[in-house]
Design a protein around this motif. Structure first.
Motif, PDB file in Angstrom:
ATOM      1  N   SER A 160       2.970  -3.825   0.281  1.00  0.00           N
ATOM      2  CA  SER A 160       2.740  -2.701   1.297  1.00  0.00           C
ATOM      3  C   SER A 160       1.654  -3.102   2.296  1.00  0.00           C
ATOM      4  O   SER A 160       1.010  -4.376   2.236  1.00  0.00           O
ATOM      5  CB  SER A 160       1.968  -1.516   0.720  1.00  0.00           C
ATOM      6  OG  SER A 160       0.694  -1.739   0.053  1.00  0.00           O
ATOM      7  N   SER A 161       1.726  -2.637   3.557  1.00  0.00           N
ATOM      8  CA  SER A 161       1.086  -2.965   4.594  1.00  0.00           C
ATOM      9  C   SER A 161      -0.703  -2.652   4.367  1.00  0.00           C
ATOM     10  O   SER A 161      -1.359  -3.559   5.075  1.00  0.00           O
ATOM     11  CB  SER A 161       1.339  -2.131   5.774  1.00  0.00           C
ATOM     12  OG  SER A 161       2.662  -2.495   6.282  1.00  0.00           O
ATOM     13  N   GLU A 162      -0.764  -1.831   3.614  1.00  0.00           N
ATOM     14  CA  GLU A 162      -2.221  -1.495   3.307  1.00  0.00           C
ATOM     15  C   GLU A 162      -2.822  -2.748   2.315  1.00  0.00           C
ATOM     16  O   GLU A 162      -3.882  -3.113   2.639  1.00  0.00           O
ATOM     17  CB  GLU A 162      -2.167  -0.278   2.124  1.00  0.00           C
ATOM     18  CG  GLU A 162      -3.585   0.009   1.792  1.00  0.00           C
ATOM     19  CD  GLU A 162      -3.716   1.393   1.110  1.00  0.00           C
ATOM     20  OE1 GLU A 162      -4.642   1.375   0.174  1.00  0.00           O
ATOM     21  OE2 GLU A 162      -2.854   2.232   1.033  1.00  0.00           O
ATOM     22  N   THR A 163      -2.134  -3.258   1.664  1.00  0.00           N
ATOM     23  CA  THR A 163      -2.474  -4.465   0.568  1.00  0.00           C
ATOM     24  C   THR A 163      -2.604  -5.641   1.694  1.00  0.00           C
ATOM     25  O   THR A 163      -3.605  -6.198   1.337  1.00  0.00           O
ATOM     26  CB  THR A 163      -1.231  -4.657  -0.330  1.00  0.00           C
ATOM     27  OG1 THR A 163      -1.465  -3.573  -1.168  1.00  0.00           O
ATOM     28  CG2 THR A 163      -1.571  -5.994  -1.188  1.00  0.00           C
ATOM     29  N   SER A 205      -3.119  -5.636   4.823  1.00  0.00           N
ATOM     30  CA  SER A 205      -4.320  -5.609   5.541  1.00  0.00           C
ATOM     31  C   SER A 205      -5.527  -5.798   4.868  1.00  0.00           C
ATOM     32  O   SER A 205      -6.565  -6.572   5.455  1.00  0.00           O
ATOM     33  CB  SER A 205      -4.449  -4.286   6.283  1.00  0.00           C
ATOM     34  OG  SER A 205      -5.645  -3.876   7.008  1.00  0.00           O
ATOM     35  N   ARG A 206      -5.729  -5.226   3.641  1.00  0.00           N
ATOM     36  CA  ARG A 206      -6.913  -5.511   2.916  1.00  0.00           C
ATOM     37  C   ARG A 206      -7.164  -6.768   2.504  1.00  0.00           C
ATOM     38  O   ARG A 206      -8.048  -7.224   2.484  1.00  0.00           O
ATOM     39  CB  ARG A 206      -6.791  -4.705   1.460  1.00  0.00           C
ATOM     40  CG  ARG A 206      -7.992  -4.804   0.624  1.00  0.00           C
ATOM     41  CD  ARG A 206      -7.934  -3.779  -0.583  1.00  0.00           C
ATOM     42  NE  ARG A 206      -7.153  -4.642  -1.470  1.00  0.00           N
ATOM     43  CZ  ARG A 206      -5.756  -4.013  -1.856  1.00  0.00           C
ATOM     44  NH1 ARG A 206      -5.437  -2.951  -1.193  1.00  0.00           N
ATOM     45  NH2 ARG A 206      -4.988  -4.650  -2.931  1.00  0.00           N
ATOM     46  N   LYS A 238       2.603   2.563  -0.881  1.00  0.00           N
ATOM     47  CA  LYS A 238       1.974   1.512  -1.977  1.00  0.00           C
ATOM     48  C   LYS A 238       3.143   1.247  -2.971  1.00  0.00           C
ATOM     49  O   LYS A 238       3.240   0.253  -3.607  1.00  0.00           O
ATOM     50  CB  LYS A 238       1.040   2.400  -2.825  1.00  0.00           C
ATOM     51  CG  LYS A 238      -0.293   2.350  -1.925  1.00  0.00           C
ATOM     52  CD  LYS A 238      -0.970   0.920  -2.011  1.00  0.00           C
ATOM     53  CE  LYS A 238      -1.527   0.449  -3.133  1.00  0.00           C
ATOM     54  NZ  LYS A 238      -1.985  -1.148  -2.734  1.00  0.00           N
ATOM     55  N   LYS A 242      -1.521  -2.671   9.393  1.00  0.00           N
ATOM     56  CA  LYS A 242      -1.602  -1.260   9.300  1.00  0.00           C
ATOM     57  C   LYS A 242      -0.577  -0.648  10.255  1.00  0.00           C
ATOM     58  O   LYS A 242       0.169   0.158  10.002  1.00  0.00           O
ATOM     59  CB  LYS A 242      -3.129  -0.702   9.523  1.00  0.00           C
ATOM     60  CG  LYS A 242      -4.104  -1.147   8.497  1.00  0.00           C
ATOM     61  CD  LYS A 242      -5.514  -0.413   8.871  1.00  0.00           C
ATOM     62  CE  LYS A 242      -6.256  -0.917   7.840  1.00  0.00           C
ATOM     63  NZ  LYS A 242      -7.839  -0.338   7.725  1.00  0.00           N
TER      64      LYS A 242
END
Length: 293
Positions: A258-261, A263-264, A248, A238
Motif C-alpha cells: 500500500s502507498s501508506e506502507t 510512504s512510512r 491497506k 501518498k
C-alpha cells in the motif's frame, strides 16, 4: 468365561488414497511441473547480495546473459508497441530522458566500476560486497509510451518505460525522479533475475511486495545521489495512493504494498537521514562546479 472380541472380517491397513480426489489430482498436475522447474532453476542459480539492503538472494542469469536477453526482449517489445512509443523529440520524452540521465548519474555515483563480476563468482571467490558489476557498461534505454495506465516498469538490462497516464500526475522533476529512481533500483537489485520469480503467482506473494519496498529504498538513495530532494518521495507515494485508490489490503494481496506502507518506510529516520546526506553532497558538488567551472 470372557470371550475375545471378534475382529471385522476385513481390516483396512492402508490410508485412503489421494488420487481419486479430483481437486488433489488437479493440484498435483499444476504444482509438480512448477516444482520441477524451480528445482532446476535453483540448481543453476547463483547467490548475490543486494546493494544497500544487503539481502542475499539467488539469481538465474549472469550479468552478460541478462544484458543479452534484456536487449532481445526489449527489441521485441518495441516492435509490438512501436506506434505508441513517443519519439525522441516529443517534449515528454525529452523531459523524462533528461531526468533519467541524472538518475543514471546517481547510479554510477553510488555504484562505481569496482563491483563484483561474473568471473569472481565462477572462480569461487568469497563475496562480501554487494554485486554491482552488472551495472558496468549497461545499455540503459528509457521510453515514454502513450498509454492511460498509471504505470511505469523496468526490465532486464536497464530498460525503463513510463506511461503518459502516469506522467500527467507528475508535477515536478523530483516526482519524476522518484519513479525513474525506483525503476532503476529494480535494475540495480536484479529483481527481474530472482529465482523466486519462477514461482507461480509470484506477484501476489510477499516476495513481490518485499522487492517493491527494496526498490523504494534503493531508489531513494539513487535520486538523492542524482541531486533530487528525497523528502519528495514519501509524500509522492501518498499522492499516488490517493489517485489509484489503494488500501491497506494491498499489503496482503497486492502486487505492490500500500502507498501508506511505502510512504512510512521511506520516511524512516535512518533511511531519510542517509538519503539527505547523499543529496547534500551532490548539491555541494554541483555548487563547486558552478563556482569553479
Amino acid at each position: 468365561m470372557a470371550h475375545a472380541r471378534s475382529l471385522p472380517a476385513v481390516v483396512s491397513r492402508s490410508r485412503p488414497r489421494w488420487y481419486p480426489n479430483p481437486w488433489k489430482v488437479a493440484a498435483a498436475v499444476v504444482v509438480l511441473p512448477y516444482a520441477a522447474k524451480f528445482s532446476i532453476f535453483a540448481a543453476i542459480s547463483q547467490k548475490e547480495t543486494v546493494p544497500y539492503t544487503n539481502r542475499a538472494h539467488r539469481v538465474l542469469l549472469t550479468s552478460s546473459e541478462e544484458r543479452e536477453f534484456g536487449d532481445e526482449d526489449f527489441n521485441d517489445w518495441k516492435k509490438k508497441r512501436g506506434k505508441d512509443i513517443l519519439g525522441p523529440s516529443d517534449l515528454r520524452t525529452v523531459l523524462v530522458r533528461r531526468i533519467a540521465s541524472d538518475i543514471i548519474h546517481g547510479v554510477r555515483r553510488l555504484f562505481p566500476n569496482n563491483g563484483i563480476h561474473d568471473d569472481d563468482v565462477k572462480q569461487g571467490k568469497v563475496v562480501m560486497r554487494p554485486q554491482t558489476g552488472h551495472l558496468n557498461d549497461l545499455n540503459w534505454e528509457v521510453m515514454v509510451v502513450e498509454d492511460d495506465k498509471v504505470r511505469a516498469f523496468s526490465s532486464k538490462g536497464g530498460k525503463i518505460v513510463i506511461h503518459t497516464g502516469y506522467l500527467k500526475h507528475l508535477k515536478t522533476d523530483a516526482e519524476i525522479a522518484t519513479v525513474i529512481g525506483h525503476e532503476a533500483a529494480h535494475v540495480v537489485a536484479r529483481h527481474s533475475m530472482e529465482l523466486l520469480r519462477s514461482i507461480p503467482f509470484y506477484k501476489l506473494m510477499p516476495f513481490s511486495r518485499r522487492a517493491e519496498l527494496e526498490a523504494d529504498h534503493i531508489g531513494l538513495m539513487i535520486m538523492a545521489a542524482a541531486g533530487f530532494d528525497p523528502r519528495v518521495a514519501p509524500e509522492f507515494r501518498k499522492k499516488i495512493g490517493e489517485i489509484i485508490g489503494d488500501t491497506k489490503l494491498m499489503d496482503y494481496i497486492g502486487t505492490h504494498p500500500s502507498s501508506e506502507t511505502r510512504s512510512r518506510m521511506l520516511s524512516r529516520k535512518e533511511v531519510m537521514e542517509e538519503a539527505l546526506e547523499l543529496y547534500k553532497q551532490e548539491q555541494n558538488t554541483m555548487s563547486s562546479i558552478l563556482i569553479n567551472p
